[in-house]
Design a protein around this motif. Structure first.
Motif, PDB file in Angstrom:
ATOM      1  N   MET B   1      46.358  40.736  33.277  1.00 34.70           N
ATOM      2  CA  MET B   1      45.423  41.669  33.924  1.00 34.70           C
ATOM      3  C   MET B   1      43.984  41.193  33.694  1.00 34.70           C
ATOM      4  O   MET B   1      43.628  40.815  32.589  1.00 34.70           O
ATOM      5  CB  MET B   1      45.610  43.059  33.329  1.00 34.70           C
ATOM      6  N   GLN B   2      43.185  41.234  34.726  1.00 31.08           N
ATOM      7  CA  GLN B   2      41.811  40.766  34.565  1.00 31.08           C
ATOM      8  C   GLN B   2      40.933  41.820  33.883  1.00 31.08           C
ATOM      9  O   GLN B   2      41.260  42.999  33.864  1.00 31.08           O
ATOM     10  CB  GLN B   2      41.228  40.381  35.925  1.00 31.08           C
ATOM     11  N   LEU B   3      39.796  41.347  33.334  1.00 35.11           N
ATOM     12  CA  LEU B   3      38.904  42.246  32.606  1.00 35.11           C
ATOM     13  C   LEU B   3      38.204  43.217  33.552  1.00 35.11           C
ATOM     14  O   LEU B   3      38.066  44.397  33.272  1.00 35.11           O
ATOM     15  CB  LEU B   3      37.863  41.444  31.821  1.00 35.11           C
ATOM     16  N   LYS B   4      37.754  42.691  34.694  1.00 33.77           N
ATOM     17  CA  LYS B   4      37.003  43.525  35.636  1.00 33.77           C
ATOM     18  C   LYS B   4      37.944  44.264  36.576  1.00 33.77           C
ATOM     19  O   LYS B   4      39.106  43.899  36.740  1.00 33.77           O
ATOM     20  CB  LYS B   4      36.030  42.659  36.446  1.00 33.77           C
ATOM     21  N   ASN B   5      37.422  45.308  37.186  1.00 34.21           N
ATOM     22  CA  ASN B   5      38.206  46.061  38.172  1.00 34.21           C
ATOM     23  C   ASN B   5      38.441  45.212  39.415  1.00 34.21           C
ATOM     24  O   ASN B   5      37.664  44.299  39.705  1.00 34.21           O
ATOM     25  CB  ASN B   5      37.455  47.318  38.615  1.00 34.21           C
ATOM     26  N   SER B   6      39.498  45.539  40.161  1.00 32.67           N
ATOM     27  CA  SER B   6      39.685  44.953  41.490  1.00 32.67           C
ATOM     28  C   SER B   6      39.736  46.127  42.476  1.00 32.67           C
ATOM     29  O   SER B   6      39.691  47.283  42.057  1.00 32.67           O
ATOM     30  CB  SER B   6      40.981  44.151  41.529  1.00 32.67           C
ATOM     31  N   ALA B   7      39.863  45.801  43.755  1.00 30.67           N
ATOM     32  CA  ALA B   7      39.935  46.889  44.741  1.00 30.67           C
ATOM     33  C   ALA B   7      41.210  47.704  44.542  1.00 30.67           C
ATOM     34  O   ALA B   7      41.276  48.885  44.885  1.00 30.67           O
ATOM     35  CB  ALA B   7      39.889  46.314  46.149  1.00 30.67           C
ATOM     36  N   ALA B   8      42.226  47.068  43.931  1.00 29.32           N
ATOM     37  CA  ALA B   8      43.525  47.736  43.801  1.00 29.32           C
ATOM     38  C   ALA B   8      43.695  48.482  42.482  1.00 29.32           C
ATOM     39  O   ALA B   8      44.425  49.457  42.412  1.00 29.32           O
ATOM     40  CB  ALA B   8      44.643  46.714  43.954  1.00 29.32           C
ATOM     41  N   ARG B   9      43.027  48.036  41.410  1.00 27.39           N
ATOM     42  CA  ARG B   9      43.286  48.658  40.109  1.00 27.39           C
ATOM     43  C   ARG B   9      42.103  48.518  39.148  1.00 27.39           C
ATOM     44  O   ARG B   9      41.189  47.745  39.358  1.00 27.39           O
ATOM     45  CB  ARG B   9      44.518  48.021  39.480  1.00 27.39           C
ATOM     46  N   TYR B  10      42.191  49.315  38.083  1.00 22.46           N
ATOM     47  CA  TYR B  10      41.180  49.221  37.036  1.00 22.46           C
ATOM     48  C   TYR B  10      41.484  48.021  36.147  1.00 22.46           C
ATOM     49  O   TYR B  10      42.652  47.747  35.846  1.00 22.46           O
ATOM     50  CB  TYR B  10      41.151  50.501  36.194  1.00 22.46           C
ATOM     51  N   GLY B  11      40.442  47.310  35.727  1.00 22.49           N
ATOM     52  CA  GLY B  11      40.603  46.147  34.859  1.00 22.49           C
ATOM     53  C   GLY B  11      40.790  46.564  33.405  1.00 22.49           C
ATOM     54  O   GLY B  11      40.738  47.748  33.060  1.00 22.49           O
ATOM     55  N   ALA B  12      40.985  45.551  32.539  1.00 21.50           N
ATOM     56  CA  ALA B  12      41.294  45.809  31.124  1.00 21.50           C
ATOM     57  C   ALA B  12      40.184  46.593  30.423  1.00 21.50           C
ATOM     58  O   ALA B  12      40.458  47.500  29.627  1.00 21.50           O
ATOM     59  CB  ALA B  12      41.523  44.489  30.405  1.00 21.50           C
TER      60      ALA B  12
END
Lengths: 191, 186
Positions: B1-12
């Protein structure tokens, strides 16, 4: 002869009184209650808090030129403590801390003064709090006004509350209320 | 999971901030109740000290969280969330953001008004915000309680909505705030 002798006696009496005055009570100062302050700073949960004694009397005999004849006698009414929170004041006055019902007053007597240069002085005195009497050194600055009729006496002392039994039962714990207490005073003196 | 948010989900980072604040706020309610039931004044004071330390932690984490939100993309509403639900969700989220900042602030004001400076785990002391005053203290005490009560109720609504979407609509509303795979991902 009689006449001369009487004047001489009178002169001698005045001289003796003056000397006695210097020896016993350097200069007698009156404390101006409205502008004088006596307080302590304690630590509670890591944060400092201040408690002020609203009623105390102080007999201050002090002369920088006659430290040997200088003396402080301070009587503090412990029930007059004000820490700006009634709940905390009640705990302070209660049996486990000051216990003002049994020991309504604390007394501080200082008689040994030393000069620290300039207007700075140090003294050792005895503080009686609850049923304990212990040596408590103080450091202070004595700054007379230009007229010499008024002066500020400002200083502080460090002590450990548990040396005096201030903190019985669960209040012996120093995690929450620190053992170190700083006493601060700023006395406005008038002759 | 990436640290930053994406359009689909919240990041770490957003997830870590969300869930750590959840744990801390639950602890706050437990401590507040323990302080009220404390048998001795010392116990009460010790419990409240921990409550204040955690409260100030929430306050600082909430500030970081808002900054992080502004510095990031915010995942868009899912198509399974109806427009009226989106509106309520937005209002609830912003109310909760405001509350996790303002409730500790009210507690801080309450401490200042009672002449108890707030130390941060003994490391440093926060400045007093107002001069001590009994009436002022009572006002902030009531305010703090009302705000805490609001957090409790909005959190219930927030949890109910998340669970409804997770179990009923079977969408990704809850999953995108969890370190798990999204439904439909391969």
């Amino acid at each position: 002869m009689m006449f001369v002798s009487r004047s001489a006696k009178r002169l001698l009496a005045v001289a003796l009184l003056a000397m006695a005055g210097i020896a016993w009570a350097a200069v007698t100062w009156r404390v101006v209650p409205t502008t004088s302050q006596l307080s302590f700073v304690g630590k509670q949960a890591g944060a400092e808090f201040t408690g002020r004694f609203e009623r105390f009397t102080a007999d201050i005999y002090f002369d920088p030129k006659d430290l040997a004849g200088s003396k402080f006698v301070v009587d503090i009414e412990l029930g007059s403590v004000n820490s700006k929170d009634k709940e905390r004041d009640d705990i302070l006055k209660g049996p486990e801390l000051f216990d003002v019902k049994r020991w309504p007053k604390a007394r501080y007597v200082a008689e040994q003064f030393t000069s620290k240069g300039g207007d700075k002085y140090a003294a050792t005195g005895k503080l009686t709090l609850r049923d304990s009497t212990r040596d408590v050194p103080i450091e202070f600055a004595f700054t007379p006004d230009a007229s010499g009729k008024n002066a500020w006496l400002k200083g502080n002392a460090q002590l450990k509350r548990l040396d005096f039994g201030v903190g019985q039962g669960e209040w012996k714990d120093t995690q929450w209320v620190g053992n170190d207490v700083r006493v601060e005073f700023a006395l406005r003196l008038a002759q | 999971m990436q640290l930053k948010n994406s359009a689909a989900r919240y990041g770490a980072i957003a997830q870590l901030l969300h869930w750590s604040i959840v744990v801390l706020i639950v602890t706050q309610f437990v401590l507040a109740n323990q302080a009220e039931d404390a048998t001795s004044l010392l116990k009460k004071a010790q419990t409240l000290t921990l409550h204040k330390n955690i409260g100030m932690t929430v306050f600082m984490l909430a500030a970081i969280r808002l900054l992080w939100r502004w510095a990031n993309v915010v995942p868009a509403h899912l198509p399974t969330v109806k427009p009226w639900q989106q509106r309520i969700a937005d209002i609830t989220h912003w109310a909760l953001y405001a509350l996790i900042l303002v409730t500790p602030l009210a507690g801080w004001l309450m401490s200042s008004a009672k002449s108890y400076s707030v130390s941060y785990f003994g490391l440093f002391t926060f400045p007093d915000l107002v001069a001590p005053n009994e009436d002022r203290y009572q006002t902030f005490k009531v305010l703090h309680a009302v705000l805490a009560f609001s957090i409790f109720n909005l959190a219930l609504l927030h949890i109910a909505a998340a669970l409804k979407h997770h179990f009923w609509d079977k969408d990704n509303v809850l999953r995108r705030m969890l370190p798990v795979k999204l439904r439909g991902d391969r």
